[in-house]
Design a protein around this motif. Structure first.
Motif, mmCIF file in Angstrom:
data_model
loop_
_atom_site.group_PDB
_atom_site.id
_atom_site.type_symbol
_atom_site.label_atom_id
_atom_site.label_comp_id
_atom_site.label_asym_id
_atom_site.label_seq_id
_atom_site.Cartn_x
_atom_site.Cartn_y
_atom_site.Cartn_z
ATOM 1 N N MET A 454 32.643 25.219 28.602
ATOM 2 C CA MET A 454 33.872 25.247 29.396
ATOM 3 C C MET A 454 35.092 24.891 28.540
ATOM 4 N N ARG A 455 34.916 23.954 27.607
ATOM 5 C CA ARG A 455 35.997 23.614 26.661
ATOM 6 C C ARG A 455 36.342 24.831 25.790
ATOM 7 N N GLN A 456 35.302 25.500 25.272
ATOM 8 C CA GLN A 456 35.518 26.661 24.401
ATOM 9 C C GLN A 456 36.217 27.787 25.154
ATOM 10 N N LEU A 457 35.885 27.944 26.433
ATOM 11 C CA LEU A 457 36.507 28.972 27.269
ATOM 12 C C LEU A 457 38.018 28.707 27.388
ATOM 13 N N VAL A 458 38.367 27.444 27.616
ATOM 14 C CA VAL A 458 39.782 27.051 27.744
ATOM 15 C C VAL A 458 40.516 27.299 26.421
ATOM 16 N N ASP A 459 39.883 26.890 25.298
ATOM 17 C CA ASP A 459 40.525 27.069 23.978
ATOM 18 C C ASP A 459 40.676 28.547 23.638
ATOM 19 N N TYR A 460 39.625 29.330 23.923
ATOM 20 C CA TYR A 460 39.674 30.761 23.583
ATOM 21 C C TYR A 460 40.745 31.483 24.400
#
Length: 704
Positions: A454-460
């Motif tokens: 979920m963190r990676q989704l936000v950053d991407y």
């Protein structure tokens, strides 16, 4: 537009060189896998020992077939491979996959055989994958050109498919590539291609990546790499993925000394330097994962969800404890779990028993499953502008009970308003997976990985390709006169930087005591004096620095002391004299440097500077050159970035001036990559906003 590898991945005809009737052995398994997966094209077994195999006519040689061949799959002893390839080229075969092992990974004569394969590909134009490859699988075109058991088709087993988006897999290890596929299949993630690059005599990971980036059937890419050989093609494909905003999840192995040794012997690939790989990944927005399950979880979340608009997460659960755990998992990754407004809480409270909670995490309790409170809470939150993503935490162990009705859940998820991620704290049953798959849900069962995903989704979602570097700011100049030796002293290094157009304080190199009066008159007090020698890189370690000198008497004493200290500690050093310069005003100490990576070329680095550089190792790298904008993003990536932004009441530092310096130095390093191996500016003092930067010390290392 057609791609050069279309006939490789979607061949109309395949020749199996070394085909066998024995399904227990690799050559027999290759034919079996092609047929079980219902390959629609023509198959031509080639083996002089048979006239037919499994009802197919078998040919003594490729020349005997007499029909066009798009792909030859070769599984014969290593010594026979090159003659077979020559026959394939003569027969006009377009592509080949060499499964056979015993080439560059063995060294010696075997490596020479691989070189001959590469030369043949260049000479004939035939595209060759391998040797030492596990082949590939194209699910879209039903081409199972591999012996991997992961592509075996079991009768009466209906595949689990939850996503309409597909992931494509490129791996420099066949075993890992097909392991990704095996796990993706178990989760219900649809797959477009799996390709194992093997030893990359001709076709490499970069070219396969390029194919998947432009492929309309591939929505998310998983990469497993040990070292990149076709660097230009890899970088071009990476840039294209960034431009198209097609996510690439990458695992780079060989990061440890032991892993590097193994990588070198495994595919004879250059493992390279991990920091350089990470710098390249960061530039192009690749999502780095060092864990197989985590990488698949990220892929699952990307393949089943839209990108979020922000970082606010609602956690909806049927178990209070599990909900708190879910909230912790995302909050520990820096995502927000905001308390919901009174209005939304009031609406949610009508959907649950009195002992539930609506604040966030939202516990609808076990009763909320049967009352419909779980579904209605998800409906409400997908429409709300108070959160950007939803994490549903529940138990999916039941073999009979459904937590959602398909006709209610499907339209909510199909609308793709925001990510809705499903995590089961019990082992999910096959029944639950299949029922939820009908609505497009991938059920996840690793909470830490869910938090990361979920963190990676936000950053991407926030990522965009940085602007290219402005290479016109620095004038193009011949610096060869300054590169007098491999290691330059500080004075020589600064002379080179000045000649290149980099701004530095005015300083004087004094060789004899008689020159001190003129130097003081030119520089003024307070001043700094430093011993100069190409053989003394760390001047303070030999007592070669004097700071804050305010009188003429101190100047003369310091001059004598500096020379005496250098002769005592480094008697063999060639001494050029003493550099006299102004005392710099206070500022945040930063290090700016460049170095050359064997794979990707010049790299630029920035970090917390001064004497703490090696202690904290707070540094960020990017491939050179960078724009001032990208340099700013590098600075934002430092743990020490608060020191630049006015930490504890201090004035904000001149970040634009520092960003521009980093960009200029990176352009210099890239432009003179053949002459300059390294540049180190340490420390650079960053003054208050509007007051610029001062390069205090500099070191340039030439290639000569």
């Amino acid at each position: 537009m057609p791609h050069p590898l279309d006939s490789f991945f979607a061949p109309a005809s395949i020749a199996l060189i070394g085909a066998s009737r024995d399904h227990e052995k690799i050559p027999g398994r290759l034919l079996s896998m092609l047929r079980k997966n219902e390959y629609p094209g023509k198959i031509y077994p080639v083996n002089p020992n048979y006239t037919e195999i499994d009802g197919l006519a078998c040919y003594k040689s490729i020349a005997e077939i007499g029909a066009p061949i798009d792909l030859a799959v070769i599984i014969i002893p290593a010594r026979a491979v090159l003659p077979a390839l020559e026959q394939c080229a003569a027969a006009g075969v377009k592509n080949a996959v060499i499964i056979s092992s015993g080439f560059a990974e063995e060294g010696g004569d075997s490596a020479a055989m691989q070189d001959a394969i590469a030369a043949l590909a260049r000479r004939t134009g035939m595209r060759i994958s391998g040797p030492n490859a596990e082949g590939f699988f194209s699910q879209v075109q039903r081409v199972a050109a591999t012996f991997s058991p992961a592509v075996d088709v079991k009768p009466d087993v209906v595949p689990l498919v939850a996503t309409t988006k597909r992931i494509g897999i490129v791996a420099q290890s066949g075993g890992i590539g097909f392991a990704y596929y095996h796990r993706a299949k178990a989760l219900g993630i649809a797959v477009s291609y799996v390709v194992s690059a093997g030893n990359e005599s001709d076709l490499g990971a970069g070219e396969f990546l390029d194919y998947l980036v432009q492929d309309a059937a591939t929505d998310v890419i998983l990469l497993f790499i040990e070292g990149i050989r076709d660097v230009e093609k890899f970088l071009a494909a990476a840039r294209r993925a960034g431009e198209m905003k097609k996510p690439v999840i990458v695992t780079k192995v060989g990061r440890s000394g032991a892993g590097m040794r193994a990588a070198a012997s495994h595919t004879a690939s250059m493992a390279g330097w991990s920091a350089a790989y990470d710098a390249v990944f960061a530039r192009y927005g690749f999502i780095v994962s060092n864990d197989l399950d985590e990488a698949l979880t990220i892929a699952a979340v990307l393949a089943s969800n839209p990108l979020p608009q922000g970082d606010r997460v609602a956690v909806v659960t049927v178990s209070g404890g599990a909900g708190i755990w879910g909230a912790d998992a995302v909050a520990l990754r820096g995502l927000q779990v905001p308390e919901l407004s009174e209005r939304i809480q009031t609406e949610i409270k009508t959907l649950m028993p009195s002992y539930g909670t609506a604040r966030n995490p939202i516990d609808v309790t076990a009763q909320g499953v049967t009352s419909g409170g779980l579904q209605k809470s998800v409906d409400l939150l997908t429409a709300s502008n108070e959160v950007d993503a939803i994490l549903v935490v529940l138990s999916l162990s039941s073999e009979v009970r459904k937590p959602f009705k398909e006709e209610e859940l499907t339209p909510v998820l199909a609308a793709q308003k925001k990510p809705v991620v499903f995590y089961s704290y019990t082992v999910p049953s096959d029944f639950a997976r299949r029922e939820l798959a009908k609505s497009g849900v991938v059920v996840l069962s690793g909470l830490t990985h869910v938090g990361v995903a979920m963190r990676q989704l936000v950053d991407y979602a926030k990522f965009s390709l940085p602007k290219p570097a402005d290479e016109t700011r620095l004038p193009a100049r011949d610096l060869s006169a300054h590169l007098i030796s491999k290691a330059l002293s500080e004075a020589d290094s600064k002379a080179l930087l000045r000649a290149a157009g980099i701004a530095l304080p005015d300083e004087v190199l004094v060789q004899e005591k008689t020159g001190l009066d003129d130097a003081v008159a030119r520089i003024g007090f307070p001043l700094v004096m430093k011993i100069q020698s190409p053989d003394i890189a760390h001047k303070s370690e030999v007592g070669g620095v004097r700071v804050n000198i305010t009188t003429k008497g101190e100047v003369f004493l310091a001059f004598e002391a500096l020379l005496a200290n250098a002769r005592k500690h480094k008697p063999e050093a060639t001494l050029q004299g003493v550099l006299v310069g102004p005392m710099a005003k206070r500022g945040v100490e930063i290090i700016v440097g460049t170095m050359t990576d064997a794979t990707f070329g010049p790299m630029v680095m920035v970090g917390l500077g001064g004497i703490t550089t090696e202690l904290f190792r707070d540094v960020v790298y990017r491939p050179a050159p960078v724009s001032a904008e990208e340099a700013g993003a590098m600075l934002a990536g430092l743990k020490a970035t608060p020191l630049l932004n006015g930490f504890r009441g201090a004035a904000r530092a001149d970040v634009p001036a520092l960003s521009q310096l980093i960009a200029d130095i990176s352009v210099l390093a890239a432009r003179h990559a053949q002459e300059i191996a390294e540049i180190e500016l340490n420390p650079v003092l960053v003054h208050a906003e509007g007051h610029g930067v001062t390069i205090v010390d500099a070191l340039v290392v030439g290639r000569k």
